[in-house]
Design a protein around this motif. Sequence first.
Motif, PDB file in Angstrom:
ATOM      1  N   ASP A 213       4.590  -3.063 -19.707  1.00 52.37           N
ATOM      2  CA  ASP A 213       5.953  -3.331 -20.204  1.00 52.37           C
ATOM      3  C   ASP A 213       6.992  -3.281 -19.088  1.00 52.37           C
ATOM      4  O   ASP A 213       8.084  -2.741 -19.252  1.00 52.37           O
ATOM      5  CB  ASP A 213       6.326  -2.332 -21.310  1.00 52.37           C
ATOM      6  CG  ASP A 213       5.342  -2.376 -22.462  1.00 52.37           C
ATOM      7  OD1 ASP A 213       4.901  -3.489 -22.819  1.00 52.37           O
ATOM      8  OD2 ASP A 213       5.009  -1.303 -23.006  1.00 52.37           O
ATOM      9  N   SER A 214       6.652  -3.846 -17.930  1.00 48.72           N
ATOM     10  CA  SER A 214       7.575  -3.822 -16.804  1.00 48.72           C
ATOM     11  C   SER A 214       7.300  -5.021 -15.911  1.00 48.72           C
ATOM     12  O   SER A 214       6.232  -5.625 -15.964  1.00 48.72           O
ATOM     13  CB  SER A 214       7.410  -2.520 -16.014  1.00 48.72           C
ATOM     14  OG  SER A 214       8.154  -2.548 -14.813  1.00 48.72           O
ATOM     15  N   ASP A 215       8.291  -5.346 -15.093  1.00 52.38           N
ATOM     16  CA  ASP A 215       8.119  -6.407 -14.095  1.00 52.38           C
ATOM     17  C   ASP A 215       7.517  -5.866 -12.805  1.00 52.38           C
ATOM     18  O   ASP A 215       7.332  -6.625 -11.856  1.00 52.38           O
ATOM     19  CB  ASP A 215       9.477  -7.051 -13.769  1.00 52.38           C
ATOM     20  CG  ASP A 215      10.076  -7.797 -14.950  1.00 52.38           C
ATOM     21  OD1 ASP A 215       9.295  -8.298 -15.779  1.00 52.38           O
ATOM     22  OD2 ASP A 215      11.313  -7.869 -15.030  1.00 52.38           O
ATOM     23  N   LEU A 216       7.210  -4.571 -12.764  1.00 54.44           N
ATOM     24  CA  LEU A 216       6.741  -3.948 -11.533  1.00 54.44           C
ATOM     25  C   LEU A 216       5.225  -4.016 -11.405  1.00 54.44           C
ATOM     26  O   LEU A 216       4.490  -3.849 -12.374  1.00 54.44           O
ATOM     27  CB  LEU A 216       7.183  -2.481 -11.477  1.00 54.44           C
ATOM     28  CG  LEU A 216       8.691  -2.216 -11.603  1.00 54.44           C
ATOM     29  CD1 LEU A 216       8.965  -0.726 -11.482  1.00 54.44           C
ATOM     30  CD2 LEU A 216       9.479  -2.999 -10.561  1.00 54.44           C
ATOM     31  N   MET A 217       4.774  -4.274 -10.173  1.00 62.47           N
ATOM     32  CA  MET A 217       3.354  -4.244  -9.858  1.00 62.47           C
ATOM     33  C   MET A 217       3.118  -3.246  -8.739  1.00 62.47           C
ATOM     34  O   MET A 217       3.852  -3.224  -7.752  1.00 62.47           O
ATOM     35  CB  MET A 217       2.852  -5.624  -9.434  1.00 62.47           C
ATOM     36  CG  MET A 217       2.796  -6.636 -10.566  1.00 62.47           C
ATOM     37  SD  MET A 217       1.873  -8.115 -10.076  1.00 62.47           S
ATOM     38  CE  MET A 217       2.146  -9.146 -11.540  1.00 62.47           C
ATOM     39  N   SER A 218       2.084  -2.418  -8.910  1.00 57.71           N
ATOM     40  CA  SER A 218       1.716  -1.439  -7.898  1.00 57.71           C
ATOM     41  C   SER A 218       0.660  -2.054  -6.972  1.00 57.71           C
ATOM     42  O   SER A 218      -0.408  -2.450  -7.428  1.00 57.71           O
ATOM     43  CB  SER A 218       1.145  -0.177  -8.557  1.00 57.71           C
ATOM     44  OG  SER A 218       2.127   0.448  -9.357  1.00 57.71           O
ATOM     45  N   VAL A 219       0.967  -2.144  -5.700  1.00 57.80           N
ATOM     46  CA  VAL A 219       0.065  -2.740  -4.714  1.00 57.80           C
ATOM     47  C   VAL A 219      -0.331  -1.656  -3.712  1.00 57.80           C
ATOM     48  O   VAL A 219       0.526  -0.949  -3.184  1.00 57.80           O
ATOM     49  CB  VAL A 219       0.742  -3.915  -3.970  1.00 57.80           C
ATOM     50  CG1 VAL A 219      -0.200  -4.499  -2.925  1.00 57.80           C
ATOM     51  CG2 VAL A 219       1.179  -4.989  -4.967  1.00 57.80           C
ATOM     52  N   ILE A 220      -1.637  -1.511  -3.492  1.00 58.87           N
ATOM     53  CA  ILE A 220      -2.131  -0.573  -2.486  1.00 58.87           C
ATOM     54  C   ILE A 220      -2.629  -1.386  -1.302  1.00 58.87           C
ATOM     55  O   ILE A 220      -3.440  -2.293  -1.448  1.00 58.87           O
ATOM     56  CB  ILE A 220      -3.268   0.305  -3.030  1.00 58.87           C
ATOM     57  CG1 ILE A 220      -2.844   0.984  -4.341  1.00 58.87           C
ATOM     58  CG2 ILE A 220      -3.672   1.347  -1.988  1.00 58.87           C
ATOM     59  CD1 ILE A 220      -1.618   1.843  -4.214  1.00 58.87           C
ATOM     60  N   VAL A 221      -2.128  -1.048  -0.125  1.00 60.57           N
ATOM     61  CA  VAL A 221      -2.462  -1.761   1.111  1.00 60.57           C
ATOM     62  C   VAL A 221      -3.081  -0.768   2.092  1.00 60.57           C
ATOM     63  O   VAL A 221      -2.630   0.373   2.192  1.00 60.57           O
ATOM     64  CB  VAL A 221      -1.202  -2.400   1.728  1.00 60.57           C
ATOM     65  CG1 VAL A 221      -1.531  -3.095   3.041  1.00 60.57           C
ATOM     66  CG2 VAL A 221      -0.568  -3.382   0.739  1.00 60.57           C
ATOM     67  N   ALA A 222      -4.124  -1.202   2.799  1.00 59.39           N
ATOM     68  CA  ALA A 222      -4.764  -0.353   3.808  1.00 59.39           C
ATOM     69  C   ALA A 222      -4.681  -1.014   5.169  1.00 59.39           C
ATOM     70  O   ALA A 222      -4.686  -2.248   5.278  1.00 59.39           O
ATOM     71  CB  ALA A 222      -6.226  -0.098   3.442  1.00 59.39           C
ATOM     72  N   ALA A 223      -4.599  -0.204   6.215  1.00 62.63           N
ATOM     73  CA  ALA A 223      -4.581  -0.708   7.589  1.00 62.63           C
ATOM     74  C   ALA A 223      -5.049   0.394   8.522  1.00 62.63           C
ATOM     75  O   ALA A 223      -4.864   1.583   8.238  1.00 62.63           O
ATOM     76  CB  ALA A 223      -3.183  -1.169   7.984  1.00 62.63           C
ATOM     77  N   ASN A 224      -5.675   0.011   9.620  1.00 62.06           N
ATOM     78  CA  ASN A 224      -5.978   0.964  10.678  1.00 62.06           C
ATOM     79  C   ASN A 224      -4.750   1.070  11.567  1.00 62.06           C
ATOM     80  O   ASN A 224      -4.276   0.059  12.099  1.00 62.06           O
ATOM     81  CB  ASN A 224      -7.185   0.509  11.494  1.00 62.06           C
ATOM     82  CG  ASN A 224      -8.470   0.577  10.694  1.00 62.06           C
ATOM     83  OD1 ASN A 224      -8.846  -0.401  10.043  1.00 62.06           O
ATOM     84  ND2 ASN A 224      -9.136   1.703  10.714  1.00 62.06           N
ATOM     85  N   VAL A 225      -4.222   2.269  11.717  1.00 63.00           N
ATOM     86  CA  VAL A 225      -2.974   2.505  12.447  1.00 63.00           C
ATOM     87  C   VAL A 225      -3.261   3.361  13.678  1.00 63.00           C
ATOM     88  O   VAL A 225      -3.972   4.365  13.605  1.00 63.00           O
ATOM     89  CB  VAL A 225      -1.941   3.206  11.548  1.00 63.00           C
ATOM     90  CG1 VAL A 225      -0.647   3.458  12.311  1.00 63.00           C
ATOM     91  CG2 VAL A 225      -1.677   2.380  10.291  1.00 63.00           C
TER      92      VAL A 225
END
Length: 325
Positions: free
Chosen positions: A134-146
């Motif tokens: 019920d929202s316009d929000l999307m949860s995105v999980i991003v990974a990277a080697n830092v």
Amino acid sequence: MALRKPREEKPSKGSKASTAHGSEWTAGRGFGQKAVTGALIAAVACGPLALVNQFVNGQPRQAVAQVAVDAPLTAQQQSAGEYGAAFVAAWLGASREDVGTLATYINPAAVGQLSATAWKYRDLAVVSIEKTDDSDLMSVIVAANVEEFDMESESGATIWPRRYFAVTVRVTDAGMSVVGLPAPVAAPAKEYSAVRLAYGQTVLATSSARKTVEEFLAAYLAGSGDISRYVSPGSEISAIAPAPYMTISVTDVKSDVEPSDTPRTGSVVHVLATAEVSSASDQRLTTTYALTLTARDGRWETTSVDLAPLESVTPGAAPTPNPSR
């Protein structure tokens, strides 16, 4: 190469419609919609991050690795994943002297104190995408080697640990925007329980089925011989080209049923083969292949290179050792 799953699969326990998402985390949705969205919205509500950033139409976005999924993602979700990943890249790559593409997503003045030097990162990829109910929000999980300093090193050496970031992307008919800044989060928990696989039989080195496996993998991985000789008619399996390895040695083959040396046409056996391979520069790897073999005219042929090993449906079956333990 045509890949398909083994013919014998665990019976379905019923289907339930669910939101398409990226790769599953072993901890389930432990850091799913409520935690991620709640944390980021709380952050937005406090201080200079109380800003809903406007979507900048037509701005170029950095290329990122494609998300691996276990269910189809909508075009909107895929776009949100790419948008979130590109935002993380811009956030890590911004510095006081050069904000780079960060202004594409937010007003850099709202970030606070930027780093004197940009963070170095590599292997950026989307891990998961979840739509908040019920929202316009999307949860995105991003990974990277830092790149970071090794705190245990006395010589100032650097390391490249895998880091994870949660991003909230707002998606509307007008476009996309980010809510808040990326939030570093813990890596997914590792799951240690053994999987019960169906390969309970050891295939002898003298077995005709094992000979087929050895000859097929030699052609498939090392370009040794014509692969069509070891493939079932109609199976669209082609060798990896150019061949990545110089040598291959099959060290173990297990099967779900004992394969006959004089099989009847149409007989099927599923095998799990362990092989050692080496490159032209003597770099070595040990790998496993799940294969389906089908008999034709008294000989075994490879029907498919399976996407996943075949799980056992027999209660009490012995667990297969987990090499990662």
